[in-house]
Design a protein around this motif. Sequence first.
Motif, PDB file in Angstrom:
ATOM      1  N   ALA A   1      83.439   9.817  64.502  1.00  0.00           N
ATOM      2  CA  ALA A   1      83.735  10.123  63.094  1.00  0.00           C
ATOM      3  C   ALA A   1      85.029  10.916  62.903  1.00  0.00           C
ATOM      4  O   ALA A   1      85.846  10.543  62.053  1.00  0.00           O
ATOM      5  N   PRO A   2      85.277  11.995  63.638  1.00  0.00           N
ATOM      6  CA  PRO A   2      86.529  12.745  63.421  1.00  0.00           C
ATOM      7  C   PRO A   2      87.783  11.924  63.722  1.00  0.00           C
ATOM      8  O   PRO A   2      88.806  12.090  63.068  1.00  0.00           O
ATOM      9  N   ILE A   3      87.706  11.040  64.686  1.00  0.00           N
ATOM     10  CA  ILE A   3      88.850  10.198  65.020  1.00  0.00           C
ATOM     11  C   ILE A   3      89.130   9.225  63.879  1.00  0.00           C
ATOM     12  O   ILE A   3      90.278   8.968  63.531  1.00  0.00           O
ATOM     13  N   LEU A   4      88.068   8.702  63.289  1.00  0.00           N
ATOM     14  CA  LEU A   4      88.218   7.735  62.209  1.00  0.00           C
ATOM     15  C   LEU A   4      88.801   8.352  60.944  1.00  0.00           C
ATOM     16  O   LEU A   4      89.247   7.636  60.054  1.00  0.00           O
ATOM     17  N   GLU A   5      88.806   9.673  60.872  1.00  0.00           N
ATOM     18  CA  GLU A   5      89.389  10.363  59.718  1.00  0.00           C
ATOM     19  C   GLU A   5      90.916  10.462  59.801  1.00  0.00           C
ATOM     20  O   GLU A   5      91.571  10.753  58.803  1.00  0.00           O
ATOM     21  N   VAL A   6      91.481  10.219  60.977  1.00  0.00           N
ATOM     22  CA  VAL A   6      92.935  10.244  61.121  1.00  0.00           C
ATOM     23  C   VAL A   6      93.490   9.041  60.354  1.00  0.00           C
ATOM     24  O   VAL A   6      93.026   7.912  60.557  1.00  0.00           O
ATOM     25  N   PRO A   7      94.486   9.268  59.458  1.00  0.00           N
ATOM     26  CA  PRO A   7      95.030   8.151  58.676  1.00  0.00           C
ATOM     27  C   PRO A   7      95.531   7.006  59.556  1.00  0.00           C
ATOM     28  O   PRO A   7      96.191   7.230  60.571  1.00  0.00           O
ATOM     29  N   ASP A   8      95.191   5.797  59.185  1.00  0.00           N
ATOM     30  CA  ASP A   8      95.572   4.534  59.824  1.00  0.00           C
ATOM     31  C   ASP A   8      94.811   4.235  61.116  1.00  0.00           C
ATOM     32  O   ASP A   8      95.138   3.289  61.819  1.00  0.00           O
ATOM     33  N   VAL A   9      93.794   5.029  61.452  1.00  0.00           N
ATOM     34  CA  VAL A   9      92.896   4.658  62.550  1.00  0.00           C
ATOM     35  C   VAL A   9      91.885   3.669  61.975  1.00  0.00           C
ATOM     36  O   VAL A   9      91.300   3.906  60.923  1.00  0.00           O
ATOM     37  N   GLN A  10      91.717   2.552  62.658  1.00  0.00           N
ATOM     38  CA  GLN A  10      90.866   1.485  62.155  1.00  0.00           C
ATOM     39  C   GLN A  10      89.486   1.459  62.812  1.00  0.00           C
ATOM     40  O   GLN A  10      88.483   1.255  62.137  1.00  0.00           O
ATOM     41  N   HIS A  11      89.447   1.635  64.126  1.00  0.00           N
ATOM     42  CA  HIS A  11      88.177   1.611  64.852  1.00  0.00           C
ATOM     43  C   HIS A  11      88.270   2.506  66.078  1.00  0.00           C
ATOM     44  O   HIS A  11      89.357   2.800  66.564  1.00  0.00           O
ATOM     45  N   ALA A  12      87.097   2.885  66.580  1.00  0.00           N
ATOM     46  CA  ALA A  12      87.005   3.652  67.818  1.00  0.00           C
ATOM     47  C   ALA A  12      85.779   3.167  68.586  1.00  0.00           C
ATOM     48  O   ALA A  12      84.814   2.688  67.985  1.00  0.00           O
ATOM     49  N   MET A  13      85.858   3.275  69.909  1.00  0.00           N
ATOM     50  CA  MET A  13      84.760   2.833  70.772  1.00  0.00           C
ATOM     51  C   MET A  13      84.615   3.776  71.955  1.00  0.00           C
ATOM     52  O   MET A  13      85.598   4.367  72.404  1.00  0.00           O
ATOM     53  N   VAL A  14      83.405   3.875  72.460  1.00  0.00           N
ATOM     54  CA  VAL A  14      83.139   4.489  73.754  1.00  0.00           C
ATOM     55  C   VAL A  14      82.726   3.335  74.647  1.00  0.00           C
ATOM     56  O   VAL A  14      81.778   2.603  74.323  1.00  0.00           O
ATOM     57  N   ILE A  15      83.464   3.141  75.741  1.00  0.00           N
ATOM     58  CA  ILE A  15      83.190   2.023  76.640  1.00  0.00           C
ATOM     59  C   ILE A  15      82.962   2.540  78.056  1.00  0.00           C
ATOM     60  O   ILE A  15      83.309   3.674  78.376  1.00  0.00           O
TER      61      ILE A  15
ATOM     62  N   LEU B   1      82.265  -2.371  64.421  1.00  0.00           N
ATOM     63  CA  LEU B   1      82.771  -3.693  64.788  1.00  0.00           C
ATOM     64  C   LEU B   1      81.605  -4.670  64.830  1.00  0.00           C
ATOM     65  O   LEU B   1      80.450  -4.267  65.013  1.00  0.00           O
ATOM     66  N   GLU B   2      81.894  -5.958  64.682  1.00  0.00           N
ATOM     67  CA  GLU B   2      80.847  -6.946  64.905  1.00  0.00           C
ATOM     68  C   GLU B   2      80.430  -6.847  66.365  1.00  0.00           C
ATOM     69  O   GLU B   2      81.260  -6.589  67.239  1.00  0.00           O
ATOM     70  N   GLU B   3      79.157  -7.051  66.633  1.00  0.00           N
ATOM     71  CA  GLU B   3      78.614  -6.873  67.984  1.00  0.00           C
ATOM     72  C   GLU B   3      79.366  -7.721  69.017  1.00  0.00           C
ATOM     73  O   GLU B   3      79.715  -7.245  70.094  1.00  0.00           O
ATOM     74  N   GLN B   4      79.631  -8.970  68.682  1.00  0.00           N
ATOM     75  CA  GLN B   4      80.327  -9.865  69.610  1.00  0.00           C
ATOM     76  C   GLN B   4      81.759  -9.377  69.865  1.00  0.00           C
ATOM     77  O   GLN B   4      82.247  -9.416  70.990  1.00  0.00           O
ATOM     78  N   THR B   5      82.413  -8.895  68.838  1.00  0.00           N
ATOM     79  CA  THR B   5      83.772  -8.355  68.987  1.00  0.00           C
ATOM     80  C   THR B   5      83.753  -7.114  69.871  1.00  0.00           C
ATOM     81  O   THR B   5      84.608  -6.947  70.746  1.00  0.00           O
ATOM     82  N   ALA B   6      82.773  -6.228  69.659  1.00  0.00           N
ATOM     83  CA  ALA B   6      82.654  -5.018  70.478  1.00  0.00           C
ATOM     84  C   ALA B   6      82.428  -5.375  71.945  1.00  0.00           C
ATOM     85  O   ALA B   6      83.015  -4.746  72.838  1.00  0.00           O
ATOM     86  N   GLU B   7      81.602  -6.380  72.204  1.00  0.00           N
ATOM     87  CA  GLU B   7      81.353  -6.803  73.582  1.00  0.00           C
ATOM     88  C   GLU B   7      82.622  -7.353  74.228  1.00  0.00           C
ATOM     89  O   GLU B   7      82.938  -7.017  75.372  1.00  0.00           O
ATOM     90  N   LYS B   8      83.351  -8.193  73.512  1.00  0.00           N
ATOM     91  CA  LYS B   8      84.592  -8.763  74.049  1.00  0.00           C
ATOM     92  C   LYS B   8      85.628  -7.679  74.307  1.00  0.00           C
ATOM     93  O   LYS B   8      86.277  -7.653  75.355  1.00  0.00           O
ATOM     94  N   LEU B   9      85.806  -6.782  73.343  1.00  0.00           N
ATOM     95  CA  LEU B   9      86.782  -5.712  73.508  1.00  0.00           C
ATOM     96  C   LEU B   9      86.440  -4.823  74.693  1.00  0.00           C
ATOM     97  O   LEU B   9      87.321  -4.396  75.442  1.00  0.00           O
TER      98      LEU B   9
END
Length: 149
Positions: free
Chosen positions: A19-33, A45-53
Amino acid sequence: MNARVPVTKPKADLSFVLAPILEVPDVQHAMVITADGFFEAHSGLEEQTAEKLSAVLASLLASGRGTSQTYFGGRAPLRQVMVETHDGYVFVIPAAEGTYLAVFTGANVAMDNVCYEMQKQVQTLGKALVSPARTDLKGTDPGTDGSPA
């Protein structure tokens, strides 16, 4: 006869880290992988997109580690991988053991703000993903120091 049911570990709710990262202007998405190409959390993200990324980023990280180890001889652990395109950036940094934080931004993002917030959240993430040590009381004598009998 019992059917074998795969056991999956429920994913932790890590939205408080993203959440705090997403508050930075122009940040679109964040993930923990994870290093092996799975995601622990993502920002809608869509589940399939998250899996591919997750799989693609794991490959990118492996290439980054291989490049670093080949050129620097293993004395320089990977600190960040960044991809720059005309449409934006992808930043990936190590978090807890075997876990990484990835952030996807637009082209006009203030990169220093993104990197600063990522570093802050990696510290939070490390604390969230570390499990406390288990205490095994089985086989202990209640009148002693807790060591097995």
